[in-house]
Design an enzyme around this catalytic site. Structure first.
Site, PDB file in Angstrom:
ATOM      1  N   GLY A  96      -6.271  10.701  11.432  1.00 24.73           N
ATOM      2  CA  GLY A  96      -7.393   9.879  10.971  1.00 24.73           C
ATOM      3  C   GLY A  96      -7.797   8.733  11.875  1.00 24.73           C
ATOM      4  O   GLY A  96      -8.960   8.357  11.901  1.00 24.73           O
ATOM      5  N   GLU A 150      -3.947   2.281  12.465  1.00 21.41           N
ATOM      6  CA  GLU A 150      -4.124   3.148  11.298  1.00 21.41           C
ATOM      7  C   GLU A 150      -5.596   3.222  10.927  1.00 21.41           C
ATOM      8  O   GLU A 150      -6.339   2.260  11.117  1.00 21.41           O
ATOM      9  CB  GLU A 150      -3.363   2.551  10.098  1.00 21.41           C
ATOM     10  CG  GLU A 150      -1.999   3.175   9.839  1.00 21.41           C
ATOM     11  CD  GLU A 150      -2.083   4.499   9.093  1.00 21.41           C
ATOM     12  OE1 GLU A 150      -3.000   5.306   9.346  1.00 21.41           O
ATOM     13  OE2 GLU A 150      -1.196   4.727   8.260  1.00 21.41           O
ATOM     14  N   ASP A 205      -3.111   2.594   2.435  1.00 21.57           N
ATOM     15  CA  ASP A 205      -3.239   2.829   1.002  1.00 21.57           C
ATOM     16  C   ASP A 205      -1.967   2.282   0.350  1.00 21.57           C
ATOM     17  O   ASP A 205      -1.842   1.087   0.122  1.00 21.57           O
ATOM     18  CB  ASP A 205      -3.430   4.341   0.837  1.00 21.57           C
ATOM     19  CG  ASP A 205      -3.727   4.780  -0.565  1.00 21.57           C
ATOM     20  OD1 ASP A 205      -4.725   4.337  -1.130  1.00 21.57           O
ATOM     21  OD2 ASP A 205      -2.952   5.597  -1.105  1.00 21.57           O
ATOM     22  N   THR A 218       3.105   5.123   5.148  1.00 17.23           N
ATOM     23  CA  THR A 218       3.100   5.656   6.515  1.00 17.23           C
ATOM     24  C   THR A 218       3.387   4.560   7.538  1.00 17.23           C
ATOM     25  O   THR A 218       4.273   4.694   8.387  1.00 17.23           O
ATOM     26  CB  THR A 218       1.731   6.307   6.833  1.00 17.23           C
ATOM     27  OG1 THR A 218       1.395   7.194   5.769  1.00 17.23           O
ATOM     28  CG2 THR A 218       1.774   7.066   8.139  1.00 17.23           C
ATOM     29  N   LYS A 245      -6.449  -1.007   1.329  1.00 19.05           N
ATOM     30  CA  LYS A 245      -6.646  -1.049  -0.130  1.00 19.05           C
ATOM     31  C   LYS A 245      -5.562  -1.933  -0.745  1.00 19.05           C
ATOM     32  O   LYS A 245      -4.475  -1.444  -1.076  1.00 19.05           O
ATOM     33  CB  LYS A 245      -6.513   0.362  -0.717  1.00 19.05           C
ATOM     34  CG  LYS A 245      -7.519   1.376  -0.221  1.00 19.05           C
ATOM     35  CD  LYS A 245      -7.238   2.729  -0.881  1.00 19.05           C
ATOM     36  CE  LYS A 245      -8.134   3.807  -0.364  1.00 19.05           C
ATOM     37  NZ  LYS A 245      -7.750   5.151  -0.879  1.00 19.05           N
ATOM     38  N   ASP A 287     -10.763  12.247   6.535  1.00 20.84           N
ATOM     39  CA  ASP A 287     -11.178  13.547   6.007  1.00 20.84           C
ATOM     40  C   ASP A 287     -11.003  13.666   4.499  1.00 20.84           C
ATOM     41  O   ASP A 287     -10.242  12.925   3.880  1.00 20.84           O
ATOM     42  CB  ASP A 287     -10.336  14.646   6.647  1.00 20.84           C
ATOM     43  CG  ASP A 287      -8.889  14.619   6.144  1.00 20.84           C
ATOM     44  OD1 ASP A 287      -8.250  13.547   6.246  1.00 20.84           O
ATOM     45  OD2 ASP A 287      -8.414  15.645   5.617  1.00 20.84           O
TER      46      ASP A 287
HETATM   47  P1  5GP Z   1      -0.386   5.348   2.921  1.00 19.22           P
HETATM   48  O1  5GP Z   1       0.821   5.927   3.603  1.00 19.22           O
HETATM   49  O2  5GP Z   1      -0.712   3.933   3.331  1.00 19.22           O
HETATM   50  O3  5GP Z   1      -0.343   5.504   1.426  1.00 19.22           O
HETATM   51  O4  5GP Z   1      -1.597   6.251   3.323  1.00 19.22           O
HETATM   52  C1  5GP Z   1      -1.914   6.388   4.586  1.00 19.22           C
HETATM   53  C2  5GP Z   1      -2.601   7.706   4.844  1.00 19.22           C
HETATM   54  O5  5GP Z   1      -3.113   8.354   3.652  1.00 19.22           O
HETATM   55  C3  5GP Z   1      -3.801   7.400   5.684  1.00 19.22           C
HETATM   56  O6  5GP Z   1      -3.474   7.356   7.061  1.00 19.22           O
HETATM   57  C4  5GP Z   1      -4.714   8.550   5.327  1.00 19.22           C
HETATM   58  O7  5GP Z   1      -4.381   9.664   6.110  1.00 19.22           O
HETATM   59  C5  5GP Z   1      -4.398   8.858   3.875  1.00 19.22           C
HETATM   60  N1  5GP Z   1      -5.356   8.157   2.986  1.00 19.22           N
HETATM   61  C6  5GP Z   1      -5.097   7.109   2.170  1.00 19.22           C
HETATM   62  N2  5GP Z   1      -6.202   6.716   1.504  1.00 19.22           N
HETATM   63  C7  5GP Z   1      -7.195   7.522   1.936  1.00 19.22           C
HETATM   64  C8  5GP Z   1      -8.600   7.593   1.634  1.00 19.22           C
HETATM   65  O8  5GP Z   1      -9.195   6.849   0.847  1.00 19.22           O
HETATM   66  N3  5GP Z   1      -9.295   8.569   2.282  1.00 19.22           N
HETATM   67  C9  5GP Z   1      -8.720   9.448   3.170  1.00 19.22           C
HETATM   68  N4  5GP Z   1      -9.513  10.352   3.732  1.00 19.22           N
HETATM   69  N5  5GP Z   1      -7.399   9.398   3.475  1.00 19.22           N
HETATM   70  C10 5GP Z   1      -6.651   8.448   2.867  1.00 19.22           C
HETATM   71 MG    MG Z   2      -3.657   8.868   8.388  1.00 23.93          MG
END
Ligand code: 5GP
Ligand code: MG
Length: 183
Positions: A48, A104, A108, A112, A136, A164
């Site tokens: 992403g 990044e 979210d 990650t 977020k 995506d």
């Molecule tokens: P985390 O590990 O912070 O929960 O999420 C990170 C990954 O989840 C991001 O790099 C992305 O790939 C995916 N992700 C989280 N929220 C979104 C969103 O609103 N839209 C998309 N397309 N991917 C998301």
């Molecule tokens: Mg990602």
């Protein structure tokens, strides 16, 4: 209002390209000021972050090194999950005594970037920080907040600018959110 259909869902424009690019430029100026004269390793997280990273890097006024990394987690397409399934690029990294900046697309839950921060910290870098295009805060469950944030957004699923929905929509120049009425 500009809208697009991707797979089974309608999305509407949320952040236009001009607004994103202006914000990325401002982030780059802050990063330029903070890292002047340092040895910096940029780590964009695939897939992403590739478009955000490309725009950000071209506004940097120092000469960073760059290594893409990939961390895949289990889960469905619209929720983030909490288990690392696969990764690449990580074992090649030389981070000791270097300033590392993780790039990044979106943070979210923070799982990650938190995983990567912890992994890198074990190898005694000079510093580890995170730059993210989107954040977020309501969904974030991590320990350390991202140091550089493009936009704080509510907890809805966005696409475009590299992000995506089930592998589609990455090419969109703006960032889109689901339309209220979806069918
Ligand atoms: P985390 O590990 O912070 O929960 O999420 C990170 C990954 O989840 C991001 O790099 C992305 O790939 C995916 N992700 C989280 N929220 C979104 C969103 O609103 N839209 C998309 N397309 N991917 C998301
Ligand atoms: Mg990602």
């Amino acid at each position: 209002m500009h809208s697009v259909r991707v797979h089974d869902k309608n999305f509407e424009l949320y952040l236009p390209e001009s607004q994103i690019l202006a914000r990325v430029q401002a982030m780059a100026e802050q990063i330029n000021a903070d890292y002047q004269g340092e040895d910096v390793l940029l780590l964009p997280i695939l897939n992403g972050a590739y478009i955000f990273a490309a725009d950000l890097i071209r506004s940097l006024e120092f000469q960073p090194s760059l290594q893409f990394v990939k961390i895949s987690t289990y889960g469905d397409s619209m929720t983030s999950s909490r288990q690392v399934r696969d990764s690449f690029g990580l074992n090649k990294l030389k981070v000791k005594d270097r300033h590392v900046l993780i790039i990044e697309d979106i943070i979210d839950t923070g799982f990650t970037s938190g995983y990567l921060r912890a992994y890198l910290t074990q190898q005694a870098p000079a510093s580890v920080k995170v730059a993210t295009c989107l954040y977020k805060p309501d969904a974030f469950k991590g320990k350390t907040k991202p140091e550089y944030v493009g936009f704080e957004i509510p907890d809805f699923f966005v696409i475009g600018y590299g992000l995506d929905y089930a592998q589609k929509g990455r090419e969109l120049r703006g960032i889109y959110k689901p339309e209220e009425k979806n069918e």
